[in-house]
Design an enzyme around this catalytic site. Structure first.
Site, PDB file in Angstrom:
ATOM      1  CB  CYS A  15      -0.842  -0.009   1.267  1.00 43.34           C
ATOM      2  SG  CYS A  15      -1.706  -1.549   1.498  1.00 43.34           S
TER       3      CYS A  15
ATOM      4  NE  ARG B 291       4.132   1.869  -1.605  1.00 47.43           N
ATOM      5  CZ  ARG B 291       5.304   1.255  -1.536  1.00 47.43           C
ATOM      6  NH1 ARG B 291       6.252   1.546  -2.398  1.00 47.43           N
ATOM      7  NH2 ARG B 291       5.531   0.346  -0.626  1.00 47.43           N
TER       8      ARG B 291
ATOM      9  CD  GLU C  95       2.729  -7.001 -15.661  1.00 51.06           C
ATOM     10  OE1 GLU C  95       3.781  -6.740 -16.242  1.00 51.06           O
ATOM     11  OE2 GLU C  95       2.629  -6.981 -14.433  1.00 51.06           O
TER      12      GLU C  95
ATOM     13  CE  LYS D 215       5.407  -5.819 -18.671  1.00 49.62           C
ATOM     14  NZ  LYS D 215       6.378  -6.567 -17.944  1.00 49.62           N
TER      15      LYS D 215
ATOM     16  CD1 TRP E 110      -2.722  -4.661  -4.884  1.00 47.58           C
ATOM     17  CD2 TRP E 110      -1.943  -5.947  -3.221  1.00 47.58           C
ATOM     18  NE1 TRP E 110      -2.522  -5.915  -5.390  1.00 47.58           N
ATOM     19  CE2 TRP E 110      -2.059  -6.735  -4.391  1.00 47.58           C
ATOM     20  CE3 TRP E 110      -1.480  -6.548  -2.068  1.00 47.58           C
ATOM     21  CZ2 TRP E 110      -1.720  -8.086  -4.425  1.00 47.58           C
ATOM     22  CZ3 TRP E 110      -1.134  -7.895  -2.092  1.00 47.58           C
ATOM     23  CH2 TRP E 110      -1.264  -8.653  -3.260  1.00 47.58           C
TER      24      TRP E 110
ATOM     25  CD  GLU F 117       9.021  -8.559 -19.151  1.00 47.88           C
ATOM     26  OE1 GLU F 117       8.981  -9.377 -18.202  1.00 47.88           O
ATOM     27  OE2 GLU F 117       8.560  -7.404 -19.078  1.00 47.88           O
TER      28      GLU F 117
ATOM     29  CG  ASN G 144       3.099  -0.923   2.727  1.00 45.87           C
ATOM     30  OD1 ASN G 144       2.447  -1.852   2.254  1.00 45.87           O
ATOM     31  ND2 ASN G 144       4.305  -0.582   2.289  1.00 45.87           N
ATOM     32  N   GLY G 145       1.965  -3.372   4.965  1.00 46.83           N
ATOM     33  CA  GLY G 145       2.645  -4.602   5.404  1.00 46.83           C
ATOM     34  C   GLY G 145       1.607  -5.624   5.824  1.00 46.83           C
TER      35      GLY G 145
ATOM     36  CE  LYS H 254       6.895  -0.131 -11.635  1.00 47.18           C
ATOM     37  NZ  LYS H 254       6.970  -0.822 -12.945  1.00 47.18           N
TER      38      LYS H 254
ATOM     39  CG  HIS I  47       9.914 -31.841 -25.104  1.00 44.00           C
ATOM     40  ND1 HIS I  47      10.279 -33.146 -25.337  1.00 44.00           N
ATOM     41  CD2 HIS I  47      10.881 -31.076 -25.659  1.00 44.00           C
ATOM     42  CE1 HIS I  47      11.445 -33.184 -25.961  1.00 44.00           C
ATOM     43  NE2 HIS I  47      11.840 -31.941 -26.174  1.00 44.00           N
TER      44      HIS I  47
HETATM   45  C1  AGP Z   1       6.387  -6.600 -14.022  1.00 44.84           C
HETATM   46  O1  AGP Z   1       5.702  -5.923 -15.066  1.00 44.84           O
HETATM   47  C2  AGP Z   1       5.650  -6.563 -12.708  1.00 44.84           C
HETATM   48  N1  AGP Z   1       5.235  -5.265 -12.336  1.00 44.84           N
HETATM   49  C3  AGP Z   1       6.365  -7.330 -11.613  1.00 44.84           C
HETATM   50  O2  AGP Z   1       6.560  -8.642 -12.066  1.00 44.84           O
HETATM   51  C4  AGP Z   1       7.734  -6.778 -11.155  1.00 44.84           C
HETATM   52  O3  AGP Z   1       8.667  -6.903 -12.183  1.00 44.84           O
HETATM   53  C5  AGP Z   1       8.185  -7.596  -9.951  1.00 44.84           C
HETATM   54  O4  AGP Z   1       7.222  -7.418  -8.925  1.00 44.84           O
HETATM   55  C6  AGP Z   1       9.581  -7.198  -9.438  1.00 44.84           C
HETATM   56  O5  AGP Z   1       9.572  -5.858  -9.057  1.00 44.84           O
HETATM   57  P1  AGP Z   1      10.973  -5.157  -8.691  1.00 44.84           P
HETATM   58  O6  AGP Z   1      11.813  -5.156  -9.928  1.00 44.84           O
HETATM   59  O7  AGP Z   1      10.600  -3.775  -8.240  1.00 44.84           O
HETATM   60  O8  AGP Z   1      11.618  -5.966  -7.590  1.00 44.84           O
END
Ligand code: AGP
Length: 607
Positions: A2, A27, A487, A484, A73, A480, A99-100, A602, A503
């Site tokens: 959060c 966040r 998500e 993308k 969050w 990757e 936050n936590g 994020k 396989h």
């Molecule tokens: C990637 O698009 C995501 N937002 C997520 O997988 C992110 O890369 C991951 O949480 C790692 O974050 P960081 O690089 O800040 O540690």
């Protein structure tokens, strides 16, 4: 994870807090709330949904100069107004934002309820307010200190009390907390971004520290009230980082920033005399690096795929065994630390809980750990034995794009350094640097294809499942690309090594399940073409990413996206950009909130 933000000072708190909270929305954004101290008590407003819902609900006049805000969050308890922060105690005179995760909250809640406390939410955080209520006898800092040892788990916490109108108390354990020092005003937040437009003088708090703020001073102590001296750091502030600058979304802006962010990551780090690289932050001499016998890269999400990509290069250039570990896995397996092994933790935010706790486990076992981070002063950056800032600039969109190529930039420089120490000749170093310096302009060329990629995205936006395939150094890039797409568009997407197709995954091929195949002109080209034909033989649709001028694949694939020719090692920099743009436009076509996709945040500062 959060966003929390607190203010005590000489200005009306409400708008200032909301403006700062806007910069923390990345966040977490399923609900938000504010508490401002006013003459006759607290003015508390909470709303579910985006921050704009809270803004619309704020009272016209709230002149209080002390306040806290929170963007959530959800971890414990659904997305409801009652579960939104701030949370209060039974008297309503204590308000907290957290936050936590308080892992023993159920036990604490039961004990408190047995004593008659009435809870208004399903959250873990609310127990903190009631525990403080139990201990408060006039000194808020003292009451907070007394309850912190009862909490098992992580917190970035800000507390206010009606009887202490000019005080905020903050505490940190496992979740980030930064103090901002202004003129006759103080700030406290989970991220510098909230306060940097008000002050660039910041103090990073560490785990186990408590801070008491008044408008004119701050006092930091440990949990036993022993004073702790803290340095005040000056951070840069560039407003444009927090502005879309004409782009519809931060994600599209950040995709377009990549030529510049890569250039920034190269400044002062390519040694064209010695045909090698230079990374001062490693705090290691060439002799130290020569003793390194293996490399381990640790990360999560996109950062993990950046690590996987560069692991191919380190092994190729430096002949060093290189392993890539998922942070969330490493922290719980009894990892064996081998001598002369250099560990890197890769993290854009520098606050990812999995990566931070993996770092701490590695340090406990005596490992030497360097950081590859973007957020200056972040916890991971401060707890590693050294490292490299990637200078990507703040990445606001939840889906990571420019940070990926900036992480590659830093780690490619490291690969060059290690390669030149061990096997690469001067001439080979020079060729590598020439290709490296060409990457930004070639990405510009790819960006100019944006509308073509948009057209391809529109054609495939109805797919329910998507496969992404690549080989060698482009296999992690395919992973990757799948991340993308899933998500931000919420389409199920799976990435895998093209060699694995037969396989198992080939069973998924049909006319409804398209594949995105990376088939650049590299040493595995023919193998990839064979895989392409295997898919086409089963009526699978294929988007093929090819090297410009390829006339062979275009006869077989359904759609083609071209990237310019470049030294094979650098193809990942170019191949990832069309995947980012493709995912962006599919998501836009589906009406998704690409900057703040559902369920995501994020900076994943909880496990
Ligand atoms: C990637 O698009 C995501 N937002 C997520 O997988 C992110 O890369 C991951 O949480 C790692 O974050 P960081 O690089 O800040 O540690």
């Amino acid at each position: 994870m959060c966003g929390i933000f607190g203010y005590c000072g000489n200005k009306p708190a409400s708008n200032l807090l909301i403006e700062g909270l806007k910069r923390l929305e990345y966040r977490g954004y399923d609900s938000a709330g504010i508490c401002v101290g006013v003459k006759d008590g607290f003015s508390i407003v909470k709303r579910t949904g985006k921050l704009k819902n809270l803004q619309k609900a704020l009272p016209e006049k709230a002149y209080g100069r002390n306040g806290i805000v929170h963007t959530r969050w959800a971890t414990h308890g659904g997305v409801t107004e009652a579960n939104a922060h701030p949370h209060t105690d039974c008297t309503g005179k204590i308000a907290i934002v957290h936050n936590g995760i308080i892992e023993n909250y159920a036990y604490l809640k039961e004990r408190l309820q047995e004593k008659g406390h009435v809870f208004k939410s399903e959250t873990d955080s609310e127990v903190i307010a009631h525990l403080i209520e139990e201990r408060f006898k006039g000194n808020l800092t003292q009451a907070v200190m007394e309850i912190l040892p009862l909490l098992k788990g992580t917190y970035g916490l800000i507390v206010m009390h009606q009887d202490c109108p000019d005080i905020l108390v903050g505490a940190r354990n496992g979740s980030p907390l930064v103090l901002g020092v202004g003129n006759d005003e103080m700030f406290l937040a989970s991220d510098v971004a909230a306060m940097v437009s008000y002050t660039q003088q910041v103090v990073y708090l560490n785990d186990g520290e408590v801070v008491t703020l008044t408008p004119s001073e701050f006092i930091t102590t440990d949990l036993e009230s022993h004073p702790i001296e803290k340095d005040i750091n000056t951070v840069e502030y560039q407003n444009e980082n927090f502005d879309k600058q004409g782009f519809n979304d931060f994600m599209l802006k950040e995709i377009h920033e990549q030529p510049e962010s890569i250039k920034r990551g190269l400044v002062g780090r390519l040694d064209k005399t010695g045909e090698t690289g230079h990374l001062g932050g490693l705090n290691m001499t060439s002799a130290d690096l020569l003793n390194v016998e293996r490399i381990v890269l640790v990360a999560a999400g996109t950062s993990y795929y950046a690590g996987q990509t560069v692991s191919y290069l380190i092994e190729k250039l430096a002949h060093l065994p290189t392993k890539v570990e998922l942070a969330s896995e490493l922290r719980y397996k009894n990892i064996i630390i081998e001598k002369n092994t250099l560990y890197f933790v890769i993290s854009q935010s520098g606050e990812t809980a999995d990566t931070l706790f993996a770092l701490r486990e590695l340090k406990r076992k005596g490992a030497k750990v360097l950081g590859i981070c973007n957020a200056v002063g972040s916890t991971i950056a401060r707890e590693t034995d050294g490292g490299v800032y990637i200078h990507s600039g703040p990445e606001i969109a939840v889906a990571s794009t420019k940070a990926f190529t900036s992480q590659l930039t830093a780690l490619y420089i490291f690969s060059l350094i290690m390669g030149r120490i061990r096997f690469l000749s001067n001439e080979q170093g020079s060729q590598f640097i020439k290709a490296f310096q060409n990457v930004p302009i070639l990405i510009e060329e790819i960006l100019s294809q944006k509308e073509h990629i948009h057209a391809v995205a529109e054609k495939y936006k109805g797919a329910k499942n998507f496969l992404f395939l690549g080989r060698g150094i482009n296999y992690p890039v395919a992973m990757e690309g799948a991340l993308k797409l899933k998500e931000i568009s919420y389409i199920h997407a799976e990435g895998f090594g093209a060699g694995e197709l037969k396989h198992g995954p080939i069973a998924l091929i049909n006319e409804e399940t398209p594949s995105f195949m990376l088939i650049p002109k590299d040493s595995l080209y023919e193998k990839n073409v064979s895989n392409l034909k295997e898919i086409k033989a089963r009526k699978g649709k294929v988007i093929a990413l090819v090297t410009k001028g390829d006339t062979n694949v275009s006869k077989i694939a359904d759609d083609i996206i071209e990237i310019p020719e470049i030294m094979e090692d650098f193809i990942p920099f170019l191949a990832v950009v069309p995947l980012q743009i493709f995912a962006y436009f599919v998501a836009k076509e589906l009406g998704r909130d690409v900057d703040q996709p559902r369920n995501l945040a994020k900076s994943v500062t909880v496990e």
